[in-house]
Motif scaffolding. Structure first.
Motif, short mmCIF file in Angstrom:
data_model
loop_
_atom_site.label_atom_id
_atom_site.label_comp_id
_atom_site.label_asym_id
_atom_site.label_seq_id
_atom_site.Cartn_x
_atom_site.Cartn_y
_atom_site.Cartn_z
N LEU A 109 2.15 14.30 57.65
CA LEU A 109 3.14 13.27 57.35
C LEU A 109 4.20 13.80 56.39
CD1 LEU A 109 4.11 10.25 57.21
CD2 LEU A 109 2.49 9.98 55.32
N TRP A 110 5.46 13.60 56.75
CA TRP A 110 6.57 13.97 55.88
C TRP A 110 7.31 12.69 55.51
CZ3 TRP A 110 6.27 19.02 54.68
CH2 TRP A 110 5.62 19.87 55.59
N GLN A 111 7.20 12.27 54.26
CA GLN A 111 7.83 11.04 53.78
C GLN A 111 9.14 11.36 53.07
OE1 GLN A 111 5.49 8.29 51.18
NE2 GLN A 111 7.35 8.36 49.92
N LEU A 112 10.24 10.84 53.58
CA LEU A 112 11.54 11.11 52.97
C LEU A 112 11.77 10.20 51.78
CD1 LEU A 112 13.85 11.68 56.08
CD2 LEU A 112 12.15 13.19 55.03
N PRO A 113 12.57 10.62 50.81
CA PRO A 113 12.82 9.80 49.62
C PRO A 113 13.76 8.63 49.94
CG PRO A 113 14.09 11.83 49.52
CD PRO A 113 13.20 11.95 50.72
N PRO A 114 13.65 7.53 49.16
CA PRO A 114 14.48 6.35 49.40
C PRO A 114 15.98 6.64 49.28
CG PRO A 114 12.68 5.82 47.91
CD PRO A 114 12.68 7.30 48.09
N GLY A 115 16.34 7.63 48.47
CA GLY A 115 17.75 7.93 48.26
C GLY A 115 18.38 8.82 49.30
N LEU A 116 17.58 9.34 50.23
CA LEU A 116 18.11 10.23 51.26
C LEU A 116 18.59 9.41 52.44
CD1 LEU A 116 18.65 13.13 52.17
CD2 LEU A 116 16.33 13.19 53.13
N LYS A 117 19.91 9.39 52.64
CA LYS A 117 20.50 8.60 53.72
C LYS A 117 20.54 9.40 55.02
CE LYS A 117 23.40 5.98 50.49
NZ LYS A 117 24.78 5.60 50.12
N ILE A 138 7.34 11.59 60.59
CA ILE A 138 8.35 11.41 59.54
C ILE A 138 8.43 9.94 59.19
CG2 ILE A 138 10.78 11.59 58.88
CD1 ILE A 138 11.01 14.07 60.56
N GLU A 139 8.34 9.66 57.88
CA GLU A 139 8.49 8.29 57.37
C GLU A 139 9.83 8.18 56.65
OE1 GLU A 139 6.34 4.97 54.47
OE2 GLU A 139 5.47 6.98 54.65
N PHE A 140 10.63 7.21 57.06
CA PHE A 140 11.93 6.99 56.46
C PHE A 140 11.85 5.85 55.44
CE2 PHE A 140 12.67 8.54 60.82
CZ PHE A 140 13.36 9.70 60.54
N ARG A 141 12.60 5.99 54.36
CA ARG A 141 12.59 4.97 53.31
C ARG A 141 13.99 4.41 53.01
NH1 ARG A 141 8.01 4.85 49.87
NH2 ARG A 141 6.16 5.02 51.20
#
Length: 247
Positions: A109-117, A138-141
């Protein structure tokens, strides 16, 4: 389509589960073995914060049953510090650690940070690094990622989209972009501190049951008060009943 479900929790090493799940007299070094008597999978979150030692990963393998699976959460160095740029060596090393689990490796699992658009060029460059022999997720936030252009990119590289139930109005899209599917229950009113009702779980079970996927990994990240354990057990029961009814 008969799906294979793997249902577990996002981690197993929680002190407040003592008395709620773990027996009071059970030593911490036996928690994983005890956990594996109830669930057939676990999502390892601490690999996000620091790379585990090879001996630690080998220990996870040695201490669990032959049919147990692990999901490893990718290093935050890759996703949050480097923000997916110039990370080929770090991704390769993470795969090296994952290989220690051999047949017990479920997903990565690769979780992206909330600030990455949303940035399609960066997403595609990262997806090219992800070896398709692994069940990458991939998890988008950030809300900007939740659209068909992104989903099509994941399909192109056979990377699973992470379905989420979470606060902050993040979309609860039930999307399949690979042969394996993936879901994380974070909570609704508050992150990590929420109890899903039987009716909510039933609705989610029906949605997940309709997905075109061979294998579905489902993890509960609402660890407070051992709600993850309770909800995980209930969803396992509901999906087992659903599977039996379709045979």
């Amino acid at each position: 389509m008969n799906k294979k479900y793997h249902i577990g929790c996002s981690g197993f090493y929680y002190n407040d589960w003592v008395g709620k799940f773990y027996p009071e007299d059970l030593k911490k070094k036996k928690w994983l073995e005890y956990y594996a008597e109830t669930f057939d999978t676990v999502e390892i979150n601490n690999s996000f914060y620091r790379m585990p030692k090879e001996s630690t990963v080998q220990g996870w393998y040695d201490r669990t049953p032959h049919n147990f699976t692990f999901t490893l959460k990718g290093s935050r160095y890759v996703t949050h510090i480097k923000k997916l740029k110039e990370v080929s060596e770090s991704v390769a090393y993470f795969y090296h650690l994952a290989d220690i689990l051999k047949e017990k490796l479920g997903s990565v699992l690769w979780q992206l940070p909330p600030g990455l658009k949303k940035n399609m060029e960066r997403l595609e460059a990262f997806c090219r690094l992800l070896t398709p022999e692994y069940k990458n997720v991939i998890e988008f936030r950030h809300q900007s990622w939740f659209d068909e252009e992104v989903y099509d990119m994941l399909r192109k590289y056979r990377v699973a989209y992470c379905i989420i139930s979470a606060p902050q109005d993040l979309p609860e899209h039930v999307i399949s972009t690979a042969k394996h599917a993936y879901m994380r229950f974070h909570g609704k009113d508050h992150w990590y501190n929420y109890y899903y009702s039987d009716e909510e779980l039933k609705q989610w079970g029906e949605l997940l049951g309709k997905m075109e996927a061979d294998e579905v990994f489902i993890y509960f990240n609402n660890d407070y008060n051992a709600n993850a354990v309770k909800n995980g057990k209930k969803l396992t029961e509901l999906l087992a009943t659903e599977t039996a009814d379709t045979k």
